[in-house]
Design an enzyme around this catalytic site. Structure first.
Site, PDB file in Angstrom:
ATOM      1  CE  LYS A 180     -77.197 104.724  27.430  1.00  0.00           C
ATOM      2  NZ  LYS A 180     -76.074 104.162  26.635  1.00  0.00           N
ATOM      3  N   GLY A 233     -84.679 101.374  20.974  1.00  0.00           N
ATOM      4  CA  GLY A 233     -83.876 100.215  21.336  1.00  0.00           C
ATOM      5  C   GLY A 233     -84.748  98.983  21.385  1.00  0.00           C
ATOM      6  CB  SER A 234     -84.165  95.690  22.890  1.00  0.00           C
ATOM      7  OG  SER A 234     -83.918  96.087  24.224  1.00  0.00           O
ATOM      8  N   GLY A 238     -87.187  98.792  26.395  1.00  0.00           N
ATOM      9  CA  GLY A 238     -88.277  99.759  26.251  1.00  0.00           C
ATOM     10  C   GLY A 238     -89.325  99.608  27.350  1.00  0.00           C
ATOM     11  CD  GLU A 256     -90.544 105.335  17.440  1.00  0.00           C
ATOM     12  OE1 GLU A 256     -90.861 104.327  16.763  1.00  0.00           O
ATOM     13  OE2 GLU A 256     -91.264 106.327  17.546  1.00  0.00           O
ATOM     14  CB  CYS A 291     -86.039  98.691  14.109  1.00  0.00           C
ATOM     15  SG  CYS A 291     -86.170 100.236  13.205  1.00  0.00           S
ATOM     16  CD  GLU A 390     -85.504  93.562  16.543  1.00  0.00           C
ATOM     17  OE1 GLU A 390     -85.387  93.696  17.772  1.00  0.00           O
ATOM     18  OE2 GLU A 390     -85.699  94.516  15.773  1.00  0.00           O
TER      19      GLU A 390
HETATM   20  P1  NAD Z   1     -80.911  98.018  23.644  1.00  0.00           P
HETATM   21  O1  NAD Z   1     -82.300  98.099  24.120  1.00  0.00           O
HETATM   22  O2  NAD Z   1     -80.028  96.972  24.190  1.00  0.00           O
HETATM   23  O3  NAD Z   1     -80.150  99.388  23.934  1.00  0.00           O
HETATM   24  C1  NAD Z   1     -80.648 100.624  23.476  1.00  0.00           C
HETATM   25  C2  NAD Z   1     -80.128 101.728  24.365  1.00  0.00           C
HETATM   26  O4  NAD Z   1     -80.656 101.532  25.675  1.00  0.00           O
HETATM   27  C3  NAD Z   1     -78.613 101.747  24.521  1.00  0.00           C
HETATM   28  O5  NAD Z   1     -78.178 103.087  24.568  1.00  0.00           O
HETATM   29  C4  NAD Z   1     -78.398 101.070  25.866  1.00  0.00           C
HETATM   30  O6  NAD Z   1     -77.224 101.466  26.520  1.00  0.00           O
HETATM   31  C5  NAD Z   1     -79.621 101.549  26.624  1.00  0.00           C
HETATM   32  N1  NAD Z   1     -79.994 100.700  27.744  1.00  0.00           N
HETATM   33  C6  NAD Z   1     -79.770  99.364  27.902  1.00  0.00           C
HETATM   34  N2  NAD Z   1     -80.232  98.957  29.100  1.00  0.00           N
HETATM   35  C7  NAD Z   1     -80.767 100.038  29.709  1.00  0.00           C
HETATM   36  C8  NAD Z   1     -81.399 100.258  30.962  1.00  0.00           C
HETATM   37  N3  NAD Z   1     -81.558  99.263  31.820  1.00  0.00           N
HETATM   38  N4  NAD Z   1     -81.838 101.491  31.235  1.00  0.00           N
HETATM   39  C9  NAD Z   1     -81.691 102.500  30.357  1.00  0.00           C
HETATM   40  N5  NAD Z   1     -81.079 102.366  29.176  1.00  0.00           N
HETATM   41  C10 NAD Z   1     -80.628 101.147  28.840  1.00  0.00           C
HETATM   42  O7  NAD Z   1     -80.997  97.950  22.073  1.00  0.00           O
HETATM   43  P2  NAD Z   1     -79.808  97.871  21.030  1.00  0.00           P
HETATM   44  O8  NAD Z   1     -79.275  96.478  21.027  1.00  0.00           O
HETATM   45  O9  NAD Z   1     -78.860  98.995  21.239  1.00  0.00           O
HETATM   46  O10 NAD Z   1     -80.563  98.186  19.651  1.00  0.00           O
HETATM   47  C11 NAD Z   1     -81.240  97.229  18.934  1.00  0.00           C
HETATM   48  C12 NAD Z   1     -82.731  97.353  19.151  1.00  0.00           C
HETATM   49  O11 NAD Z   1     -83.182  98.656  18.778  1.00  0.00           O
HETATM   50  C13 NAD Z   1     -83.504  96.405  18.272  1.00  0.00           C
HETATM   51  O12 NAD Z   1     -84.510  95.776  19.030  1.00  0.00           O
HETATM   52  C14 NAD Z   1     -84.124  97.321  17.226  1.00  0.00           C
HETATM   53  O13 NAD Z   1     -85.294  96.826  16.644  1.00  0.00           O
HETATM   54  C15 NAD Z   1     -84.358  98.547  18.002  1.00  0.00           C
HETATM   55  N6  NAD Z   1     -84.537  99.698  17.107  1.00  0.00           N
HETATM   56  C16 NAD Z   1     -85.792 100.216  16.933  1.00  0.00           C
HETATM   57  C17 NAD Z   1     -86.001 101.294  16.070  1.00  0.00           C
HETATM   58  C18 NAD Z   1     -87.375 101.883  15.858  1.00  0.00           C
HETATM   59  O14 NAD Z   1     -87.474 102.996  15.366  1.00  0.00           O
HETATM   60  N7  NAD Z   1     -88.445 101.185  16.195  1.00  0.00           N
HETATM   61  C19 NAD Z   1     -84.918 101.841  15.394  1.00  0.00           C
HETATM   62  C20 NAD Z   1     -83.657 101.303  15.592  1.00  0.00           C
HETATM   63  C21 NAD Z   1     -83.470 100.226  16.458  1.00  0.00           C
END
Ligand code: NAD
Length: 492
Positions: A180, A233-234, A238, A256, A291, A390
């Site tokens: 996804k 993601g966030s 997470g 991650e 990130c 962040e």
């Molecule tokens: P996000 O957590 O909002 O979304 C990430 C993904 O999760 C998206 O595909 C989103 O649709 C999905 N998602 C959102 N709510 C969900 C739910 N309730 N259930 C299941 N899936 C859901 O993050 P973002 O704004 O897309 O990305 C930015 C974040 O990603 C930042 O915090 C960044 O630090 C992190 N990030 C981490 C790494 C790493 O390797 N540590 C790498 C890249 C980005």
């Protein structure tokens, strides 16, 4: 330019493009100019279920997992070759979809994606299992086996690379995948699935379901027939992923997450110009939407003025430009929401008493896109919102210190622990500080160097598990012991 692009953004399930079962779609807007570039299938639980069923069927009949590793290797290498052959198309898609400069979309994102898929393909027929040191009356094999159906949920900042870090080791080790992508950047993931099929990844093995987090991500994380969920993601989402894994079938969950990386520059750093260039370049790379961006810069007090003078001289070269212009180094933030979030943090920094040295404003507003000036705050304390949360935008917080222990304790005073850096010519100091920093990666006298051969992931609330390197195979395989009884070994 974006107005003339019309991408197919239907889901990819069981080897074919399909609409969401409900027929629903959502608009994909380009942050370059705010215009619509595609209508994307708005998948929900029904589509997730169809994709998981396709993935499960492919796993059970063994059309992929039963192939010799050398065969899977050849297919993945061909997949990587096809990515390179479509580099211009994929780079344009990525730039229009999430706003990064075209030179990096191609030079970094496309190349790293292909390299990652090639690397795991090449690795998979070179891995050996183990035999345990048992008594002679037994032969105990310790083997790694694919888990089954792997759900992958990724963000929008490096859409292809984040997906590749997970799908490459998952596919190489024989799993089926349901991916996804972020609703903010769904296009390249869908195209990657088509290229994988063309390379010989059998239908059903790699499925992509675009959609919103709550509508498509949650059903995937909660699905009873998904064996593993790999998330980037966030930190906020997470945490939900681990809850959903526990609420459902205790699927393996790997996350991650966010970061607030500390970059510590000592007065004896070997090359001040290099330290300045790397510090500035790394926070503004990808519009600060990384990130691991070194968003907290700790400079030893005795060199702070000199450091800042050099840093401020570099900042104008990071002014946002047209992402489609090959010379542009900073592009657009991913969407209106992120644009507003970043500007809100800048306002919070000013309200809490940090000193704005550069930037702080929206840019290129006449384009209809979402740009922010490269921004530098001095006089930041580690307790301010801009040092704790962040921002995920081009905003640098500068702090200073007098003693090493002060820098380390402030650096570690964060809920995150993704990366850090230390700049010094003293090997004893470099080693001691690197050991004391609670972060998954510590850079010494550089920030931006990286390689697929090393693990990537965080301590603390930066996540659970590691992407990249051979260690990533552990996430997508189960360990099995097979104990063979040898009743009477022939005594010869
Ligand atoms: P996000 O957590 O909002 O979304 C990430 C993904 O999760 C998206 O595909 C989103 O649709 C999905 N998602 C959102 N709510 C969900 C739910 N309730 N259930 C299941 N899936 C859901 O993050 P973002 O704004 O897309 O990305 C930015 C974040 O990603 C930042 O915090 C960044 O630090 C992190 N990030 C981490 C790494 C790493 O390797 N540590 C790498 C890249 C980005």
């Amino acid at each position: 330019m974006s107005a003339s692009v019309n991408y197919d953004a239907r889901a990819f399930i069981a080897g074919a493009r399909v609409d969401a079962r409900s027929g629903a779609r959502f608009d994909c807007l380009s942050p370059v100019d705010g215009k619509k570039i595609a209508e994307v299938a708005r998948c929900d639980a029904g589509d997730v279920d169809a994709a998981v069923q396709a993935a499960r069927a492919a796993f059970e009949d063994g059309r992929w997992r039963k192939l010799a590793p050398a065969h899977r290797k050849r297919v993945l290498i061909k997949f990587a070759d096809l990515i390179i052959a479509h580099a211009d198309e994929l780079a344009l898609m990525e730039t229009l979809d999430m706003g990064k400069p075209i030179q990096y979309a191609k030079g970094v994102d496309v190349n790293s994606t292909a390299n990652c898929i090639r690397w795991y393909g090449e690795a998979v027929d070179k891995l050996y299992d183990e035999i345990a040191p048992t008594p002679r009356t037994a032969l105990a094999l310790i083997t790694r086996e694919p888990m089954g159906v792997v759900g992958v949920i990724v963000p929008w900042n490096y859409p292809m690379i984040m997906a590749a870090w997970k799908i490459a080791p998952a596919l190489a080790s024989g799993n089926s995948v349901v991916l996804k992508p972020s609703e903010k950047s769904p296009l390249t993931a869908l195209r990657l699935a088509e290229l994988a099929l063309q390379a010989g990844v059998p239908a059903g093995v790699f499925n992509v379901i675009p959609g919103y987090g709550a509508e498509a991500g949650s059903p995937l994380a909660l699905h009873m027939d998904v064996d593993c969920i790999a998330f980037t993601g966030s930190t906020k989402v997470g945490k939900l992923i681990h809850v959903m894994a526990g609420q459902s079938n205790l699927k393996r969950a790997w996350t991650e997450l966010g970061g607030k990386s500390a970059n510590i520059v000592f007065a004896d750093c070997p090359d001040l110009d290099k330290a300045v260039a790397a510090s500035i370049g790394s926070i503004f790379f990808n519009q600060g939407e990384s990130c691991n961006a070194p968003s907290r810069l700790f400079v030893e007090a005795s060199i702070k003025d000199r450091f800042l003078e050099k840093a401020l001289a570099l900042v104008p070269s990071y002014m946002p430009g047209d992402p489609l212009d090959k010379k542009t180094v900073m592009g657009a933030l991913v969407d209106k929401t992120q644009h507003e979030t970043v500007l809100r943090y800048i306002e919070a920094g000013q309200k809490e008493g940090a000193k704005l040295l550069a930037g702080g404003q929206a840019a290129r507003v006449e384009t209809g896109g979402y740009y922010v000036q490269p921004t530098v705050f001095d006089g930041v304390s580690n307790q301010m919102t801009i040092a704790r949360e962040e921002i995920f935008g081009p905003v640098l917080s500068v702090l200073s210190f007098k003693e090493a222990h002060e820098a380390v304790s402030q650096a570690n005073d964060s809920v995150y622990g993704l990366q850090a850096a230390v700049w010094t010519r003293d090997i004893n100091k470099a080693h001691g500080v690197a050991r004391a920093l609670r972060a998954g990666t510590v850079h010494v006298n550089q920030y931006d160097e990286d390689d697929i051969t090393v693990p990537f992931g965080g301590y603390k609330q930066s996540g659970v598990g590691r992407d990249k390197s051979l260690h990533a195979f552990d996430k997508y395989t189960e360990m099995k012991t097979t104990w063979l009884r040898i009743d009477s070994p022939l005594d010869v």
